[in-house]
Design a protein around this motif. Structure first.
Motif, PDB file in Angstrom:
ATOM      1  N   SER A   1      11.457  -1.180   5.038  1.00 44.61           N
ATOM      2  CA  SER A   1      10.277  -2.301   4.982  1.00 44.61           C
ATOM      3  C   SER A   1      10.360  -3.270   3.943  1.00 44.61           C
ATOM      4  CB  SER A   1       9.130  -1.512   4.291  1.00 44.61           C
ATOM      5  OG  SER A   1       9.398  -0.748   3.384  1.00 44.61           O
ATOM      6  N   VAL A   2      11.460  -3.264   3.105  1.00 43.08           N
ATOM      7  CA  VAL A   2      11.579  -4.112   2.077  1.00 43.08           C
ATOM      8  C   VAL A   2      11.854  -5.529   2.411  1.00 43.08           C
ATOM      9  CG1 VAL A   2      13.908  -3.623   1.523  1.00 43.08           C
ATOM     10  CG2 VAL A   2      12.593  -4.479  -0.080  1.00 43.08           C
TER      11      VAL A   2
ATOM     12  N   LEU B   1       7.238 -19.047 -10.412  1.00 43.56           N
ATOM     13  CA  LEU B   1       6.994 -17.798 -11.410  1.00 43.56           C
ATOM     14  C   LEU B   1       6.881 -16.368 -10.177  1.00 43.56           C
ATOM     15  CD1 LEU B   1       7.026 -16.822 -14.238  1.00 43.56           C
ATOM     16  CD2 LEU B   1       4.403 -16.822 -14.418  1.00 43.56           C
ATOM     17  N   LEU B   2       7.360 -15.114 -10.829  1.00 46.16           N
ATOM     18  CA  LEU B   2       7.247 -13.968  -9.990  1.00 46.16           C
ATOM     19  C   LEU B   2       7.358 -12.959 -10.901  1.00 46.16           C
ATOM     20  CD1 LEU B   2       7.269 -12.119  -7.466  1.00 46.16           C
ATOM     21  CD2 LEU B   2       9.654 -12.082  -7.308  1.00 46.16           C
ATOM     22  N   VAL B   3       6.082 -12.076 -11.026  1.00 47.84           N
ATOM     23  CA  VAL B   3       5.723 -11.183 -12.034  1.00 47.84           C
ATOM     24  C   VAL B   3       5.603  -9.704 -11.287  1.00 47.84           C
ATOM     25  CG1 VAL B   3       4.519 -10.384 -14.021  1.00 47.84           C
ATOM     26  CG2 VAL B   3       4.937 -12.778 -13.615  1.00 47.84           C
ATOM     27  N   PHE B   4       6.227  -8.581 -11.812  1.00 42.70           N
ATOM     28  CA  PHE B   4       5.650  -7.441 -11.476  1.00 42.70           C
ATOM     29  C   PHE B   4       4.624  -6.753 -12.500  1.00 42.70           C
ATOM     30  CE2 PHE B   4       9.861  -8.201  -9.474  1.00 42.70           C
ATOM     31  CZ  PHE B   4       9.755  -7.705  -8.275  1.00 42.70           C
ATOM     32  N   TYR B   5       3.690  -6.082 -11.704  1.00 46.11           N
ATOM     33  CA  TYR B   5       2.647  -5.585 -12.457  1.00 46.11           C
ATOM     34  C   TYR B   5       2.484  -4.180 -12.094  1.00 46.11           C
ATOM     35  CZ  TYR B   5      -1.882  -4.033 -13.596  1.00 46.11           C
ATOM     36  OH  TYR B   5      -3.220  -3.564 -14.391  1.00 46.11           O
ATOM     37  N   ASN B   6       2.621  -3.037 -13.267  1.00 44.52           N
ATOM     38  CA  ASN B   6       2.514  -1.754 -13.173  1.00 44.52           C
ATOM     39  C   ASN B   6       3.500  -0.941 -12.497  1.00 44.52           C
ATOM     40  OD1 ASN B   6       0.599   0.338 -14.297  1.00 44.52           O
ATOM     41  ND2 ASN B   6      -0.691   0.351 -12.306  1.00 44.52           N
ATOM     42  N   LEU B   7       4.819  -1.567 -12.541  1.00 45.65           N
ATOM     43  CA  LEU B   7       5.953  -0.964 -11.694  1.00 45.65           C
ATOM     44  C   LEU B   7       6.562   0.342 -12.666  1.00 45.65           C
ATOM     45  CD1 LEU B   7       8.123  -1.490  -9.675  1.00 45.65           C
ATOM     46  CD2 LEU B   7       9.269  -2.830 -11.419  1.00 45.65           C
ATOM     47  N   ARG B   8       6.690   1.357 -11.887  1.00 49.46           N
ATOM     48  CA  ARG B   8       6.884   2.646 -12.597  1.00 49.46           C
ATOM     49  C   ARG B   8       8.221   2.478 -13.321  1.00 49.46           C
ATOM     50  NH1 ARG B   8       4.051   7.748  -9.302  1.00 49.46           N
ATOM     51  NH2 ARG B   8       2.407   6.209  -8.640  1.00 49.46           N
ATOM     52  N   PRO B   9       8.314   3.107 -14.389  1.00 46.65           N
ATOM     53  CA  PRO B   9       9.816   3.301 -15.255  1.00 46.65           C
ATOM     54  C   PRO B   9      10.563   3.601 -14.420  1.00 46.65           C
ATOM     55  CG  PRO B   9       7.834   3.810 -16.650  1.00 46.65           C
ATOM     56  CD  PRO B   9       7.133   3.813 -15.130  1.00 46.65           C
ATOM     57  N   SER B  10      10.689   4.606 -13.618  1.00 41.97           N
ATOM     58  CA  SER B  10      11.722   5.111 -12.928  1.00 41.97           C
ATOM     59  C   SER B  10      12.167   3.993 -11.710  1.00 41.97           C
ATOM     60  CB  SER B  10      11.411   6.219 -11.995  1.00 41.97           C
ATOM     61  OG  SER B  10      10.438   5.911 -11.352  1.00 41.97           O
ATOM     62  N   ILE B  11      11.382   3.267 -11.230  1.00 39.25           N
ATOM     63  CA  ILE B  11      11.781   2.027 -10.326  1.00 39.25           C
ATOM     64  C   ILE B  11      12.354   1.037 -11.126  1.00 39.25           C
ATOM     65  CG2 ILE B  11      11.021   0.746  -8.353  1.00 39.25           C
ATOM     66  CD1 ILE B  11       8.854   2.557  -7.985  1.00 39.25           C
ATOM     67  N   CYS B  12      11.595   0.823 -12.167  1.00 42.95           N
ATOM     68  CA  CYS B  12      12.084  -0.268 -13.108  1.00 42.95           C
ATOM     69  C   CYS B  12      13.592  -0.056 -13.647  1.00 42.95           C
ATOM     70  CB  CYS B  12      11.398  -0.414 -14.182  1.00 42.95           C
ATOM     71  SG  CYS B  12      11.404  -1.868 -15.340  1.00 42.95           S
TER      72      CYS B  12
ATOM     73  N   THR C   1      16.430  -1.268  -1.650  1.00 40.03           N
ATOM     74  CA  THR C   1      15.368  -2.134  -2.168  1.00 40.03           C
ATOM     75  C   THR C   1      15.649  -2.945  -3.501  1.00 40.03           C
ATOM     76  OG1 THR C   1      13.583  -0.344  -1.497  1.00 40.03           O
ATOM     77  CG2 THR C   1      12.894  -2.001  -3.206  1.00 40.03           C
ATOM     78  N   ALA C   2      16.343  -2.199  -4.334  1.00 37.17           N
ATOM     79  CA  ALA C   2      16.803  -3.180  -5.621  1.00 37.17           C
ATOM     80  C   ALA C   2      17.400  -4.228  -5.079  1.00 37.17           C
ATOM     81  CB  ALA C   2      17.471  -2.237  -6.415  1.00 37.17           C
ATOM     82  N   THR C   3      18.308  -4.075  -4.282  1.00 34.10           N
ATOM     83  CA  THR C   3      19.367  -5.402  -3.877  1.00 34.10           C
ATOM     84  C   THR C   3      18.427  -6.495  -3.087  1.00 34.10           C
ATOM     85  OG1 THR C   3      19.718  -4.483  -1.660  1.00 34.10           O
ATOM     86  CG2 THR C   3      21.383  -4.062  -3.382  1.00 34.10           C
ATOM     87  N   VAL C   4      17.311  -6.337  -2.392  1.00 39.19           N
ATOM     88  CA  VAL C   4      16.529  -7.176  -1.728  1.00 39.19           C
ATOM     89  C   VAL C   4      15.508  -7.734  -2.852  1.00 39.19           C
ATOM     90  CG1 VAL C   4      14.693  -7.508  -0.066  1.00 39.19           C
ATOM     91  CG2 VAL C   4      16.519  -6.144   0.356  1.00 39.19           C
TER      92      VAL C   4
ATOM     93  N   ASP D   1       0.696  -1.336  -0.041  1.00 40.27           N
ATOM     94  CA  ASP D   1       0.158  -0.030  -0.060  1.00 40.27           C
ATOM     95  C   ASP D   1       0.842   1.286  -0.026  1.00 40.27           C
ATOM     96  OD1 ASP D   1       0.852  -0.153   2.464  1.00 40.27           O
ATOM     97  OD2 ASP D   1      -0.722   0.490   3.587  1.00 40.27           O
ATOM     98  N   ARG D   2       2.219   1.233  -0.134  1.00 37.36           N
ATOM     99  CA  ARG D   2       2.962   2.408  -0.057  1.00 37.36           C
ATOM    100  C   ARG D   2       4.360   1.899  -0.781  1.00 37.36           C
ATOM    101  NH1 ARG D   2       2.885   2.399   6.425  1.00 37.36           N
ATOM    102  NH2 ARG D   2       1.084   1.659   5.731  1.00 37.36           N
ATOM    103  N   CYS D   3       5.337   2.986  -0.598  1.00 37.75           N
ATOM    104  CA  CYS D   3       6.628   3.043  -1.273  1.00 37.75           C
ATOM    105  C   CYS D   3       7.348   1.797  -0.506  1.00 37.75           C
ATOM    106  CB  CYS D   3       7.296   4.251  -1.367  1.00 37.75           C
ATOM    107  SG  CYS D   3       7.630   4.753   0.133  1.00 37.75           S
ATOM    108  N   LEU D   4       8.326   1.224  -1.275  1.00 38.06           N
ATOM    109  CA  LEU D   4       9.232   0.425  -0.577  1.00 38.06           C
ATOM    110  C   LEU D   4      10.596   0.947  -0.444  1.00 38.06           C
ATOM    111  CD1 LEU D   4       8.175  -2.992  -2.811  1.00 38.06           C
ATOM    112  CD2 LEU D   4       7.472  -2.096  -0.481  1.00 38.06           C
ATOM    113  N   ILE D   5      10.919   0.979   0.841  1.00 36.53           N
ATOM    114  CA  ILE D   5      12.397   1.558   0.918  1.00 36.53           C
ATOM    115  C   ILE D   5      13.053   0.802   1.914  1.00 36.53           C
ATOM    116  CG2 ILE D   5      11.896   3.852   0.489  1.00 36.53           C
ATOM    117  CD1 ILE D   5      11.195   4.621   3.202  1.00 36.53           C
ATOM    118  N   PHE D   6      14.145   1.070   2.511  1.00 35.05           N
ATOM    119  CA  PHE D   6      15.086   0.049   3.115  1.00 35.05           C
ATOM    120  C   PHE D   6      14.543  -0.431   4.514  1.00 35.05           C
ATOM    121  CE2 PHE D   6      16.101   4.188   4.878  1.00 35.05           C
ATOM    122  CZ  PHE D   6      16.503   4.197   6.249  1.00 35.05           C
TER     123      PHE D   6
END
Length: 644
Positions: free
Chosen positions: A556-557, A606-617, A589-592, A549-554
């Motif tokens: 919480s990840v 299988l693990l898929v990401f849906y609607n991931l923002r391009p900047s985070i991608c 977040t990226a490393t985890v 429900d919110r951003c993923l930062i160090f």
């Protein structure tokens, strides 16, 4: 089959129909049309999807000229000047009706601020004259810089108590503290740090205010009883009171209790009306009677102080003096304008030791952050109470407070701010603009010039009664029931602040309350809510969708990783992480996430990401060594699951 996930409130980018980590954008260049936006020139997007800065030829003189020109335009324009000098907004529209209302309000506040200034100086451990010194020059400064019509600058009970705990009654330290607090407030305002007030929650503010009210009330009991009982904290004060209670002066005690009762009765008169509420249906006699009743209720402090002063004068005799402890001699005239003291000699020091500038500043470091914060809290509370929905610029209030305190320090004043009692009187009197401050400030100057000889006979028990009858209503008991019904966990920072302020010095108490609040905030950040739903595609493939429900930062990840792993092992289904609400991420977040992808790869799940923002991608691309799949349309996602 369960319905598809809702697409409301999600980030959609139709440029990406379906993709993996390697995203290529081959978008046609838009032709520039005259009069239309051409887009940002800060970056250029290459065919590989990377952003590069365009090469521009700038010389150092050109850059300097552009910076100076943009800074000049940003500062010296009408909007900025009106924001930093609010008087330019209301003065051109000033009318006779505004002047009349401001005159009435200014006189009403002046009659309130004079007895309050005398009383609050006693809380600060200073001679009562310093309360008057702190009550006039700041009013004149606020006329030009203040943004709230209801604020009247001067001493307040909370700031006076904080001043006493820092300076221990030394007027030199109090004046220097006023100057330094003003510098800190002005600097914070110019840097736009008014938002810092948002880090003090309502429970913390209520706990702090209630604790301070109890401490002030306790400190004035000694004046009511006519004894000497000094203490820095609530516990120390009561210890001294109990120890010296056998020395109680009967006359002071009777006078103090009587004055408290009279003030509470007179307080109720300000809300009492004779006849009907509609003004057009009220006779002139009843209207006059209501005005008199309201005036008595509003100016109750001044009326009681004048009455007790006259009584004390009549009961004075050359042989026995007065039956009460009185204020004593007050130097007549306005204070001299001089630079705030930067050192204390042996003769001036209370402890008999000389103090240099560095020693004084080091002894009040914590107060230089706490007092500006509390001052801003009080002024903003007044502004919000009577703003009628108008936005409040906290940074501008800091600029006004800082400039006023710097000016007050040159006339031997101690730190001040707006007080809710004065703001209520101002608002009830029909104030229109900050120009009402000129009348209340002028009344204080008249009192210093002509009335100080008569202040000699004011009983200290009467001033104590003025303080007690004011602060007793600052104890916020009702808010406990409201917080308990709304959210019980919010009582912890409030009660923690309350108890810490009673046991420890006030600056440490408020800091402890803020720290408890920060811990709550960090806990909420570290524990995002993760909703899980089981879906079935049209082709009959079941998959598990997990939505943070919110951003993923160090903080919480790692929690999210453990949650996803545990749930995926239990269900043994393809997992889709809906990142619609994930608006930010960091390197951790990226490393985890990279580790999470490896966990799924080892289990051949299988693990898929849906609607991931391009900047985070793009962030994940720089850190991740494993391929991960991203989809932006639910139809393409279901096709992918079907094919796999």
């Amino acid at each position: 089959m369960k319905k598809k996930p809702a697409l409301d409130h999600v980030y959609l980018n139709d440029a990406f129909q379906c993709s993996t980590i390697n995203i290529n954008l081959n978008l046609p260049e838009e032709e520039s049309v005259e009069g239309c936006s051409k887009g940002s020139k800060e970056f250029i997007l290459t065919e590989e999807g990377k952003k590069i800065k365009p090469k521009q030829q700038f010389t150092l003189p050109d850059c300097s000229k552009n910076v100076l020109r943009s800074g000049y335009r940003r500062i010296f324009n009408r909007k900025t000047l009106e924001k930093r000098l609010p008087i330019l907004t209301w003065l051109p529209k000033y009318s006779i009706e505004d002047a009349t209302s401001d005159l009435i309000a200014g006189i009403s506040v002046g009659l309130t601020v004079i007895p309050q200034a005398l009383a609050y100086a006693a809380i600060a451990g200073l001679p009562v004259a310093f309360g008057l010194y702190s009550s006039f020059l700041g009013c004149f400064v606020y006329i030009f810089l203040g943004s709230c019509k209801d604020v009247s600058l001067g001493p307040s009970a909370i700031i006076a108590l904080l001043t006493y705990q820092v300076t221990q009654g030394s007027w030199q330290k109090s004046v220097l503290l006023c100057f330094l607090c003003g510098v800190v407030e002005l600097t914070m305002g110019l840097l736009g740090l008014g938002f810092i007030i948002e880090f003090v929650s309502c429970p913390v503010a209520s706990g702090f205010t209630s604790a301070v009210s109890l401490i002030i009330l306790t400190s004035q009991i000694q004046s009511v009883l006519g004894i000497i009982a000094n203490g820095n904290t609530f516990v120390e004060s009561w210890t001294q009171i109990i120890k010296n209670i056998q020395h109680t002066q009967l006359c002071d005690a009777v006078l103090g209790v009587t004055c408290i009762a009279l003030l509470l009765i007179m307080r109720m008169l300000s809300n009492y009306y004779i006849g009907v509420d509609q003004a057009d249906q009220m006779t002139s006699r009843r209207r006059l009677a209501n005005k008199v009743i309201w005036t008595v209720g509003t100016a109750r402090n001044a009326i009681l102080v004048i009455g007790c002063c006259i009584m004390s004068y009549l009961m004075h005799s050359e042989e026995h003096g007065t039956p009460f402890r009185v204020v004593g001699v007050i130097p007549p005239g306005l204070p001299s304008i001089q630079w705030p003291p930067t050192s204390i000699s042996i003769e001036q020091a209370i402890d008999g030791k000389p103090h240099g500038f560095i020693d004084i500043v080091c002894s009040m470091v914590s107060a230089l952050f706490v007092i500006p914060l509390i001052s801003l809290m009080e002024s903003i509370a007044i502004a919000k109470a009577f703003a009628s929905g108008r936005p409040i610029d906290a940074s501008q209030e800091l600029i006004a407070l800082g400039t006023a305190n710097i000016a007050n320090s040159f006339v031997q004043g101690f730190p001040g701010t707006g007080a809710l009692s004065r703001g209520a009187v101002n608002n009830a009197s029909g104030v229109r603009t900050p120009l009402s401050n000129i009348y209340s400030g002028t009344l204080v100057m008249i009192a210093l010039l002509f009335l100080t000889p008569y202040f000699y006979f004011i009983p200290r028990a009467t001033l104590a009664a003025v303080i007690i009858s004011a602060v007793v209503f600052m104890i916020e008991i009702k808010v406990i029931k409201t917080i308990w019904r709304a959210k019980k966990s919010d009582l912890l920072p409030g009660i923690g602040t309350f108890l810490a302020c009673l046991v420890l010095p006030l600056e440490f108490g408020i800091l402890i309350g803020i720290c408890i609040n920060v811990v709550f905030i960090l806990y909420n950040v570290a524990r995002p809510k993760l909703s899980t739903e089981l879906f079935t595609t049209q082709s009959g493939v079941k998959y598990l969708m997990i939505t943070p429900d919110r951003c993923l930062i160090f903080p919480s990840v790692e929690y999210v990783r453990n949650f996803v792993n545990k749930l995926s092992i239990r269900q043994n289904l393809p997992v889709v992480i809906d990142a619609s609400h994930v608006y930010g991420a960091d390197f951790t977040t990226a490393t985890v996430i990279n580790s999470l992808i490896r966990d799924f790869s080892q289990r051949e799940q299988l693990l898929v990401f849906y609607n991931l923002r391009p900047s985070i991608c793009a962030l994940f691309e720089h850190v991740s060594v494993s391929q991960f799949t991203v989809y932006y349309q639910i139809e393409q996602l279901e096709i992918f699951l079907k094919n796999v």
